[in-house]
Enzyme design. Sequence first.
Site, PDB file in Angstrom:
ATOM      1  N   ASP A  22      48.132 -55.267 -26.861  1.00  0.00           N
ATOM      2  CA  ASP A  22      49.067 -56.319 -27.573  1.00  0.00           C
ATOM      3  C   ASP A  22      49.656 -55.619 -28.569  1.00  0.00           C
ATOM      4  O   ASP A  22      50.563 -56.386 -29.268  1.00  0.00           O
ATOM      5  CB  ASP A  22      48.080 -57.213 -27.954  1.00  0.00           C
ATOM      6  N   CYS A  26      47.188 -50.361 -29.438  1.00  0.00           N
ATOM      7  CA  CYS A  26      46.550 -50.090 -28.029  1.00  0.00           C
ATOM      8  C   CYS A  26      47.379 -49.049 -27.365  1.00  0.00           C
ATOM      9  O   CYS A  26      46.701 -48.329 -26.573  1.00  0.00           O
ATOM     10  CB  CYS A  26      46.767 -51.486 -27.431  1.00  0.00           C
ATOM     11  N   CYS A 430      39.587 -52.685 -42.091  1.00  0.00           N
ATOM     12  CA  CYS A 430      40.251 -52.588 -40.762  1.00  0.00           C
ATOM     13  C   CYS A 430      41.776 -52.577 -40.916  1.00  0.00           C
ATOM     14  O   CYS A 430      42.357 -53.940 -41.393  1.00  0.00           O
ATOM     15  CB  CYS A 430      39.744 -53.567 -39.534  1.00  0.00           C
ATOM     16  N   CYS A 432      44.050 -53.667 -38.985  1.00  0.00           N
ATOM     17  CA  CYS A 432      44.955 -54.286 -37.784  1.00  0.00           C
ATOM     18  C   CYS A 432      46.177 -54.959 -38.261  1.00  0.00           C
ATOM     19  O   CYS A 432      47.145 -54.737 -37.949  1.00  0.00           O
ATOM     20  CB  CYS A 432      43.969 -55.582 -37.251  1.00  0.00           C
ATOM     21  N   ASP A 474      87.316 -51.945 -35.190  1.00  0.00           N
ATOM     22  CA  ASP A 474      88.736 -52.017 -34.391  1.00  0.00           C
ATOM     23  C   ASP A 474      89.571 -53.203 -34.078  1.00  0.00           C
ATOM     24  O   ASP A 474      88.967 -54.402 -34.268  1.00  0.00           O
ATOM     25  CB  ASP A 474      88.389 -51.505 -32.916  1.00  0.00           C
ATOM     26  N   THR A 476      92.311 -54.058 -31.574  1.00  0.00           N
ATOM     27  CA  THR A 476      92.503 -54.566 -30.197  1.00  0.00           C
ATOM     28  C   THR A 476      91.328 -54.833 -29.450  1.00  0.00           C
ATOM     29  O   THR A 476      90.697 -53.939 -29.252  1.00  0.00           O
ATOM     30  CB  THR A 476      93.531 -53.900 -29.477  1.00  0.00           C
ATOM     31  N   ASP A 668      85.680 -51.582 -28.986  1.00  0.00           N
ATOM     32  CA  ASP A 668      85.203 -51.810 -27.687  1.00  0.00           C
ATOM     33  C   ASP A 668      85.808 -51.107 -26.626  1.00  0.00           C
ATOM     34  O   ASP A 668      85.628 -51.079 -25.315  1.00  0.00           O
ATOM     35  CB  ASP A 668      86.086 -53.423 -27.320  1.00  0.00           C
ATOM     36  N   ASP A 754      39.996 -60.363 -42.358  1.00  0.00           N
ATOM     37  CA  ASP A 754      40.642 -59.186 -41.676  1.00  0.00           C
ATOM     38  C   ASP A 754      41.295 -60.078 -40.530  1.00  0.00           C
ATOM     39  O   ASP A 754      42.512 -59.744 -40.367  1.00  0.00           O
ATOM     40  CB  ASP A 754      39.806 -58.126 -41.052  1.00  0.00           C
TER      41      ASP A 754
END
Length: 792
Positions: A22, A26, A430, A432, A474, A476, A668, A754
């Site tokens: 999660d 991990c 801790c 976490c 840009d 055009t 683009d 915690d």
Amino acid sequence: MNVSAQPRESASSLRYRVDGMDCASCALKIETVVRRIDGVDDLSVNVTTGLLEVVAPGGADREEIANAVRKLGYDIRSISGHAAAPPIVAASEPSGGEIGSHYDHAGHDHAGRDHAGHQGSRNDLAPKAENAVVAKPKADPHAGHLHASDPDEGNDAKPWWRKAKGRLVIMLAVLVGGSMLLALAEPGYAQWIFAAAALIGVVPFASRAVTLARAGIPFSIETLMSIAVVGALAIGAAEEGAVVVLLFAVGELIEGIAAGSARSGIRALAALMPSTALIEELGATRTVDVGSLRPGQVLVVRPGDRVATDGEIIEGTSDVDQAAITGESTPVSRGPGDSVFAGSINANAVLKVRVTRTIADNTIARIIEEVENAQSKKAPLARFIDNFSRWYTPGALAAAILVAVVPPLLFGGDWSTWIYRALALLLIACPCALVLSTPAAIASGIAAAARRGLLIKSGAALEALGHVKTVAFDKTGTLTAGRPRVTDVVALVTTEADVLAFAAAVEVGSAHPIAKAIVDAAAERSLVISAATGASADPGLGVSAIVGGRRLSVLSPRAAAERLAGEARSVTAAMEQQGKTVVVLVDDTTVLGLIAVRDEPRADAEAAIRQLLNLGVRSVMLTGDNARTAQAIATTLGLEAKADLMPSQKLLAIEAMALDGPVAMVGDGINDAPALAAASVGIAMGGGTEVALTTADAALLGGRVAGVAELIEISRATLFNIHQNIAIALGLKAIFLFTSLAGVTSLWMAILADTGATVIVTANALRLLRRGRPLPAPRREQRVADGPDGPL
């Protein structure tokens, strides 16, 4: 999280789905443990998808890898196939005339500059000859990145009590609750009963801590918790030790539920894909699995149906709802020649669509791939937090040891009291919430942007957007639609309708942008376009043809200079001063009329520039077009303009602006790629070339200029959210640090604090998802504003 480079695709690649993974912590644990197994050459762990892929040319044992991960407390199962979507390959750009190459209008310079790479953008979704990835018949319809629809998907969709962490919480709750009842019945054995419950409950976490220590991670959260529980038993606080185990498990479960919510955006995208499609072959229709679709096949999309994969309409006109892909809440009209995207909903008429991309390479698959990759790439702030936590955890352990030892040794304190306070401090420490503070916000910010049709390719890009001081556009195809339109028709001898109809008749066979604009304008006004014969083109001058028995010509002002006089000359000059391209309709002896054409700004461009100004961001237009045209557009939109720029000069302009702060470049075309790469953040306009989309750090899938300001707003909100999370995590720890040293905080209160911090931080990060609601799309010139090709 991809904790290493993407592994090479080979026959020795082993793939697993990991449930219960999660957070970044991990992933790091799994990566560290698996990497130590003999035969493992490389691996990738992706928190977003729950996938573990291992490259093991040395022949690592598949079950050994699975067992190593199981020892860490995660459910894991082997799966077949390869998850990576096909690489994005730049489609070939067909050559085509630019405005100016056909008529050579005085000074109207487009060729080879602003339009470079733009005229070929219709081919972006076309099938690829050599590098195309074609799904085999009856293949997995959810190959590629549509993991949420995979029958072998993770267990996010399961209720919490059916998940491994949920089952552990239930077991511990029964164990602790039963212990409390037994303690009431047998008060004399209460400590022993709670001690047994604590020991049984801590076994999974202690086992994980030992595995991590052997793998080189001695200072894990599991280690801190296990020491705290064992220490509580040693000083006679068995009841609190048992509660600590239960609350720790509850915290992990809540973290998993929150992570599943953060992944909901990807699952929602994957759910857009239908499992079957209706195709037409040899005059008959039949239903097929979407995984069997191949480029060139014809889909029949009925009203209310979702488009199965990307394609091009060959028959029918209908409104298409593509809000889920581009963020536009208003359906857009689509007809023959227009592209449609996988997952779009056909509103009101039957469409026949030629497939241009397989399901593994369509718009949704590629969006999901980019979002997954983005959520797995750490932002600089996230890397800092990770590095800080590596030192923070052993530092917290050292501080707890000092609290337990120094007062009794130096000041005669009670050993039991100070050991208890040290254990509470250990639980408070801790990390976490601190470790989760940044990646949770980054993942939510990227998901929120994706819901608006804004694709951000990395956490680093998301972070950089919030610091942007200047946005370079840009012209055009970016600020403008990239499709010239008729703006003025001036009749000098006959009527305006006749001028436009005659010009359209002469131009009807030409593929030049100005010719197409004139023909489109005539069609929009439902004018009758007469048949023309004997058409001929004179490069640099114009086009001639015989219409209704007389020769008509559509010429550039320079070619018609000898015939232009009086009103015609002054009107032509005035329109050219406004940045418009003027063509002259003449017969053998007379100037019949004038037609002005201009590539008009996108419907939302002016409001978007104003929105950037309100955010304190400077806007500059960089264009290869001539200064007169550039200034006309810039004045209309309210931004600065730098004209007559070659691609290398755009690059230099970006570098110069970067001296004043981070710069975002929006473009683009192929000519924008160097500037996109050089900018602090490169943003590609949806409908642009593959080169631009691949080079850029972000993309505006719906072709909305307003998306630039939205990207910056989402980035700033994400950075503010991260700072809030860090303040919450460290602030709560600071408060409970003092209360623990003062003896006010018990062990179960410490672990609850915690866990509470983790929940608050996660919930705060998930607030960013509210920013993902699509905004209404501008209604004016909708089909032009979308760009000719759509997002990818």
